[in-house]
Design an enzyme around this catalytic site. Structure first.
Site, short mmCIF file in Angstrom:
data_model
loop_
_atom_site.label_atom_id
_atom_site.label_comp_id
_atom_site.label_asym_id
_atom_site.label_seq_id
_atom_site.Cartn_x
_atom_site.Cartn_y
_atom_site.Cartn_z
N HIS A 65 0.57 9.01 8.05
CA HIS A 65 -0.59 9.85 7.90
C HIS A 65 -1.94 9.73 9.08
CE1 HIS A 65 0.55 12.18 4.08
NE2 HIS A 65 1.64 11.71 5.01
N THR A 256 22.72 -2.50 -7.80
CA THR A 256 22.03 -3.70 -8.23
C THR A 256 21.00 -4.30 -7.72
OG1 THR A 256 23.68 -4.91 -7.15
CG2 THR A 256 24.16 -4.34 -9.61
#
Ligand code: HEM
Ligand SMILES: *[C@@H]1O[C@H](CO)[C@@H](O)[C@H](O)[C@H]1NC(C)=O
Ligand SMILES: *[C@@H]1O[C@H](CO)[C@@H](O)[C@H](O)[C@H]1NC(C)=O
Length: 338
Positions: A65, A256
């Site tokens: 940005h 996991t």
């Protein structure tokens, strides 16, 4: 302010403009006998992510940005002030931007050792690199050309006029990236950043009513359930969602590992119609973009290295020469006073 007080600053600013027109250089701060700069940034980023991994995604988005709007000039970091109540930071398109505190901390450490030397724009470029390196376990890594300067101009309107919207169509996105010199392949490569991080309700609410061909039905159901609480953020990558969300979505891939792992999962999600934003989905509507989605799904290492290249290129977007004053800020959230 009296003219005699302003004069030295004016001279310094003119010198600064002259420096900016020179090309960026890898090792810029080493050449300036400030070899500790990049290690200090990395140390602070790693320390931060060790206790809050989610800030890594925030740093990567901050960098995008910053660079997309008038070049990498740290304009996104400026706080509202009485002189400038509507800087980029408050723009609607900057919803959810965070990790400003990380940049401020790094800046404070650097000022203590090398006062007035390191621009906030460079700090952000280094920090985004270090975050991608951390989040990918070192699979994504690259040298950052540096020597940027910080601008004193920041307008919310520029951000809203320039940043792509989450509801953009493919032609919109192609045009938006084209204006910055990025092609469709780079659009697809960079969108893979949505394998990390989160989004707020306004960014995906349109997807709750998207037609069946645009979103997997069960994923949409999970989104609707999650969105019953409008304050809840949703993971960009279903891989990182809660157990309840995944159950609703019929997503049985056991993960996991840690959240916010920066790899090519985005492309698996894209081909399974389980990406969060419309702007992600529309990449499927173009034959060439679609072929790239499949390519990056199937070639994780190729994505790692193309993503690194695209971030280096992003970092080379610079403020137009002579447009506005440039400086090295003392604090990243405010312009130097003069
Ligand atoms: C292709 C056009 C793009 C659009 C329309 C877009 C849109 C968005 C939106 C709407 C959000 C959620 C904001 C929120 O609600 O909090 C978001 C998050 C994010 N975006 Fe993008 N984005 C685009 C490209 C990129 C690029 C090029 C990057 C970086 C290379 C990027 C990195 C991220 C990251 C890391 C997040 C998560 C941030 C966090 O967790 O704080 N995006 N994006
Ligand atoms: C809604 O989500 C917010 C943010 O995650 C959370 O703090 C709050 O407790 C949630 N509210 C309810 C009613 O679950
Ligand atoms: C990406 O990372 C996640 C989390 O570590 C892992 O479970 C998954 O297998 C990886 N995806 C691919 C396509 O390698």
């Amino acid at each position: 302010m009296k003219l005699n007080a302003a004069l030295p600053v004016l001279v310094a600013t003119l010198l600064a403009i002259a420096t900016q027109s020179a090309a960026l250089k890898v090792g810029y701060y080493n050449d300036k006998k400030c070899a500790g700069v990049e290690p200090i940034v990395r140390d602070e980023v790693y320390k931060t992510l060790n206790y809050d991994r989610s800030k890594g995604a925030a740093l990567v988005r901050l960098f995008f940005h910053d660079c997309w709007v008038k070049g990498c000039d740290a304009s996104v970091l400026l706080n509202p002030s009485s002189k400038n109540p509507y800087p980029e930071k408050v723009a609607g398109s900057n919803i959810g931007l965070r990790a400003f505190d990380v940049i401020d901390k790094i800046k404070a450490r650097l000022e203590a050792v090398y006062p007035g030397v390191v621009s906030c724009a460079d700090i952000l470029a280094f920090a985004a690199r270090d975050a991608t390196r951390y989040l990918s376990d070192g699979h994504i890594d690259y040298a950052v050309p540096s020597g940027r300067l910080d601008s004193v101009v920041s307008r919310a309107k520029d951000a809203d006029d320039t940043l792509p919207s989450s509801t953009a169509s493919f032609p919109d996105l192609k045009k938006n990236f084209g204006k910055k010199g990025f092609d469709v392949e780079e659009l697809v490569v960079l969108s893979g950043a949505h394998s990390i991080g989160v989004a707020h309700y306004p960014s995906f609410k349109d997807r709750l009513a998207a037609p069946g061909n645009e979103i997997d039905a069960k994923y949409q159901l999970a989104l609707r359930n999650a969105a019953k609480n409008k304050s809840r953020t949703v993971a960009n990558d279903i891989r990182d969602e809660s157990y309840a969300f995944k159950r609703d979505a019929g997503y049985y891939t056991v993960v996991t590992g840690r959240k916010d792992y920066l790899n090519n999962t985005y492309y698996h999600n894209a081909m399974d119609n389980r990406v969060l934003f419309k702007s992600d989905w529309v990449l499927r509507t173009d034959a060439f973009a679609l072929s790239k989605l499949k390519e990056y799904r199937d070639k994780p290492k190729e994505w790692d290295s193309d993503f690194a290249d695209a971030l280096v290129k992003l970092g080379k977007l610079l403020p137009a020469e002579g447009k506005g004053l440039l400086e090295i800020r003392k604090k990243c959230s405010a312009v130097n006073t003069y």
